[in-house]
Design an enzyme around this catalytic site. Structure first.
Site, PDB file in Angstrom:
ATOM      1  N   CYS A 117      30.241  29.512 120.451  1.00 36.97           N
ATOM      2  CA  CYS A 117      28.811  29.805 120.630  1.00 36.97           C
ATOM      3  C   CYS A 117      27.928  28.667 120.114  1.00 36.97           C
ATOM      4  O   CYS A 117      26.701  28.739 120.220  1.00 36.97           O
ATOM      5  CB  CYS A 117      28.460  31.101 119.920  1.00 36.97           C
ATOM      6  SG  CYS A 117      29.540  32.447 120.424  1.00 36.97           S
ATOM      7  N   HIS A 259      21.816  31.738 116.763  1.00 37.08           N
ATOM      8  CA  HIS A 259      22.756  32.368 117.691  1.00 37.08           C
ATOM      9  C   HIS A 259      22.524  33.873 117.603  1.00 37.08           C
ATOM     10  O   HIS A 259      22.378  34.439 116.523  1.00 37.08           O
ATOM     11  CB  HIS A 259      24.188  31.995 117.293  1.00 37.08           C
ATOM     12  CG  HIS A 259      25.220  32.752 118.065  1.00 37.08           C
ATOM     13  ND1 HIS A 259      25.130  32.970 119.414  1.00 37.08           N
ATOM     14  CD2 HIS A 259      26.381  33.360 117.664  1.00 37.08           C
ATOM     15  CE1 HIS A 259      26.174  33.666 119.820  1.00 37.08           C
ATOM     16  NE2 HIS A 259      26.943  33.914 118.777  1.00 37.08           N
ATOM     17  N   ASN A 289      25.361  39.664 122.503  1.00 37.20           N
ATOM     18  CA  ASN A 289      25.804  38.304 122.181  1.00 37.20           C
ATOM     19  C   ASN A 289      26.255  37.621 123.474  1.00 37.20           C
ATOM     20  O   ASN A 289      27.275  37.987 124.043  1.00 37.20           O
ATOM     21  CB  ASN A 289      26.957  38.411 121.176  1.00 37.20           C
ATOM     22  CG  ASN A 289      27.518  37.051 120.785  1.00 37.20           C
ATOM     23  OD1 ASN A 289      27.209  36.034 121.407  1.00 37.20           O
ATOM     24  ND2 ASN A 289      28.367  37.045 119.761  1.00 37.20           N
TER      25      ASN A 289
HETATM   26  O1  UT7 Z   1      29.687  34.869 118.453  1.00 36.59           O
HETATM   27  C1  UT7 Z   1      30.524  35.235 117.393  1.00 36.59           C
HETATM   28  C2  UT7 Z   1      31.047  36.583 117.660  1.00 36.59           C
HETATM   29  N1  UT7 Z   1      31.284  37.445 116.580  1.00 36.59           N
HETATM   30  C3  UT7 Z   1      30.384  38.016 115.765  1.00 36.59           C
HETATM   31  O2  UT7 Z   1      29.251  37.700 115.697  1.00 36.59           O
HETATM   32  C4  UT7 Z   1      30.880  39.142 114.921  1.00 36.59           C
HETATM   33  C5  UT7 Z   1      30.473  39.087 113.499  1.00 36.59           C
HETATM   34  N2  UT7 Z   1      30.784  40.372 112.906  1.00 36.59           N
HETATM   35  C6  UT7 Z   1      29.988  41.443 113.107  1.00 36.59           C
HETATM   36  O3  UT7 Z   1      28.953  41.359 113.752  1.00 36.59           O
HETATM   37  C7  UT7 Z   1      30.393  42.738 112.446  1.00 36.59           C
HETATM   38  O4  UT7 Z   1      31.501  42.520 111.625  1.00 36.59           O
HETATM   39  C8  UT7 Z   1      30.705  43.855 113.480  1.00 36.59           C
HETATM   40  C9  UT7 Z   1      29.419  44.315 114.159  1.00 36.59           C
HETATM   41  C10 UT7 Z   1      31.681  43.369 114.514  1.00 36.59           C
HETATM   42  C11 UT7 Z   1      31.281  45.065 112.762  1.00 36.59           C
HETATM   43  O5  UT7 Z   1      30.407  45.513 111.760  1.00 36.59           O
HETATM   44  P1  UT7 Z   1      30.959  45.799 110.294  1.00 36.59           P
HETATM   45  O6  UT7 Z   1      29.850  46.334 109.516  1.00 36.59           O
HETATM   46  O7  UT7 Z   1      31.617  44.537 109.817  1.00 36.59           O
HETATM   47  O8  UT7 Z   1      32.002  46.943 110.575  1.00 36.59           O
HETATM   48  P2  UT7 Z   1      33.562  46.956 110.255  1.00 36.59           P
HETATM   49  O9  UT7 Z   1      34.309  46.065 111.177  1.00 36.59           O
HETATM   50  O10 UT7 Z   1      33.719  46.747 108.785  1.00 36.59           O
HETATM   51  O11 UT7 Z   1      33.918  48.462 110.605  1.00 36.59           O
HETATM   52  C12 UT7 Z   1      33.326  49.569 109.891  1.00 36.59           C
HETATM   53  C13 UT7 Z   1      33.798  50.846 110.539  1.00 36.59           C
HETATM   54  C14 UT7 Z   1      35.317  50.872 110.784  1.00 36.59           C
HETATM   55  O12 UT7 Z   1      35.768  52.165 110.509  1.00 36.59           O
HETATM   56  P3  UT7 Z   1      36.479  52.478 109.092  1.00 36.59           P
HETATM   57  O13 UT7 Z   1      37.690  51.588 109.051  1.00 36.59           O
HETATM   58  O14 UT7 Z   1      35.466  52.146 108.035  1.00 36.59           O
HETATM   59  O15 UT7 Z   1      36.792  53.943 109.206  1.00 36.59           O
HETATM   60  C15 UT7 Z   1      35.451  50.625 112.270  1.00 36.59           C
HETATM   61  O16 UT7 Z   1      36.608  51.203 112.828  1.00 36.59           O
HETATM   62  O17 UT7 Z   1      33.193  51.005 111.814  1.00 36.59           O
HETATM   63  C16 UT7 Z   1      34.216  51.306 112.790  1.00 36.59           C
HETATM   64  N3  UT7 Z   1      33.758  50.795 114.101  1.00 36.59           N
HETATM   65  C17 UT7 Z   1      32.967  51.513 114.899  1.00 36.59           C
HETATM   66  N4  UT7 Z   1      32.441  52.735 114.795  1.00 36.59           N
HETATM   67  C18 UT7 Z   1      31.667  53.178 115.797  1.00 36.59           C
HETATM   68  C19 UT7 Z   1      34.012  49.587 114.661  1.00 36.59           C
HETATM   69  N5  UT7 Z   1      33.394  49.511 115.857  1.00 36.59           N
HETATM   70  C20 UT7 Z   1      32.745  50.689 116.028  1.00 36.59           C
HETATM   71  C21 UT7 Z   1      31.924  51.213 117.050  1.00 36.59           C
HETATM   72  N6  UT7 Z   1      31.409  52.443 116.891  1.00 36.59           N
HETATM   73  N7  UT7 Z   1      31.623  50.500 118.178  1.00 36.59           N
END
Ligand code: UT7
Length: 334
Positions: A117, A259, A289
């Site tokens: 990106c 970004h 994104n």
């Molecule tokens: O261009 C570069 C591309 N990448 C990025 O920019 C990604 C950077 N990272 C992020 O933006 C964040 O890490 C995410 C938005 C991807 C995730 O947010 P987070 O606050 O880091 O959540 P997490 O991965 O720590 O997950 C928290 C919980 C998990 O459940 P448990 O294990 O706590 O029970 C996930 O399974 O949220 C769950 N989860 C969801 N729940 C509902 C993950 N995706 C979803 C979803 N809906 N779509």
């Protein structure tokens, strides 16, 4: 890269496909909610390219708008750069396909650049370097991604994040009619963290096979939490460095153009430079994104939304797979 010869942006364009998917679409087909997506990312909707609309098609649309903005015909371009992570195919270069789609009949170099990106800012620096050499006068820089073509629609942790789109810029040594001056670019990468964001299969390391398809390895895989940390750390570092070496205080930047991946990441950058969020251009609520194209799309929306005034200093700051980070400072002169 500090410019020894002045490099100008003559034209800007961006393109988003017509089809829109709101968060309600994901709510209806998997275990997620609008509340989760909005509170964790800021994203409300994203644009999705049709099956027969490729990265090169979106690139061509943005390029046409940028050329029109520069009051220039495609024939006046003497080099085309396309950055993406979702090129139409491994080869030929998507830049060559775009050359054909633009009806650019003169012979000119066309090449692809891959820097996740951060591809747009990497391409700015490559274009600026080529222009410094004096071999070219007008370079078309295009950032285009059809990220939904490598999105696993069964993976709720990634599929809610991405959208398709493109942005394009005409860079030149010619000042006439210029919109902005390219002041500086700064690039970096931390290859040690590359494993956190990748498309494992389809390259020479893991050629496509029935097994890779069965294991869904041709889709984007991401360790979101790690990418989040790398993004915040890396973006703050490049931003601080470019401001410092140009002796610019954050308060002198009219708008930061980050970004567009996650609102919480942008808020962390705002905190780090002690600037209010109204100094950040944010479009991700409507685009998701869009990968390489994202910061250019944000700038184009600010430009066409009448937000920019003469002498405004603007600071791009990006991160992406690699993990790459980049920053660029431009001065609006129109
Ligand atoms: O261009 C570069 C591309 N990448 C990025 O920019 C990604 C950077 N990272 C992020 O933006 C964040 O890490 C995410 C938005 C991807 C995730 O947010 P987070 O606050 O880091 O959540 P997490 O991965 O720590 O997950 C928290 C919980 C998990 O459940 P448990 O294990 O706590 O029970 C996930 O399974 O949220 C769950 N989860 C969801 N729940 C509902 C993950 N995706 C979803 C979803 N809906 N779509």
């Amino acid at each position: 890269m500090k410019q020894t010869k002045e490099i100008y942006i003559l034209g800007i364009g961006s393109y988003l496909p017509r089809r829109i998917l709101t968060n309600a679409y994901f709510e209806s087909r998997m275990d997620t909610t609008d509340e989760w997506i909005v509170s964790r990312t800021g994203i409300r909707e994203r644009h999705i390219a049709d099956d027969d609309e490729y990265t090169s098609d979106m690139a061509t649309e943005a390029a046409k708008i940028a050329l029109e903005d520069a009051k220039m015909s495609a024939q006046e371009i003497d080099c085309i750069l396309v950055c993406s992570v979702t090129f139409d195919m491994a080869f030929p270069a998507t830049a060559c396909i775009v050359q054909k789609k633009l009806g650019h009949s003169a012979s000119c170099p066309c090449m692809d650049i891959e820097a996740g990106c951060s591809g747009l800012i990497y391409s700015f620096e490559v274009a600026a370097g080529l222009l410094q050499l004096g071999h070219y006068k007008n370079i078309l820089v295009i950032a285009s991604d059809k990220l939904t073509s490598i999105t696993d629609w069964n993976d709720r942790a990634t599929c809610v994040l991405f959208g398709d789109g493109s942005s394009a810029f005409v860079l030149s040594t010619e000042k006439n009619g210029a919109k902005a001056l390219l002041v500086d670019t700064l690039l970096s990468a931390e290859g040690k963290d590359a494993e956190h964001l990748l498309q494992p299969a389809g390259g020479s390391a893991m050629p496509a096979s029935h097994e890779t398809v069965d294991k869904r390895l041709h889709f984007l895989h991401m360790n979101g939490r790690e990418v989040f940390k790398c993004a915040v750390r890396g973006m703050i570092a490049v931003l601080e460095k470019i401001l410092q070496r140009n002796q610019i205080q954050p308060s002198a930047i009219r708008y930061f153009i980050p970004h567009q991946a996650n609102l919480r990441i942008i808020e962390s950058i705002a905190d780090s430079v002690s600037m209010a969020m109204d100094r950040f251009i944010v479009v991700l609520q409507n685009t998701g994104n869009t990968s390489a194209g994202s910061s250019g799309i944000a700038l184009d929306h600010a430009y066409r939304g009448g937000k920019l005034a003469k002498d405004d200093l603007l600071a791009f700051v990006t991160f992406g797979g690699g993990m790459t980070c980049a920053s660029a400072i431009i001065r609006w002169i129109a």
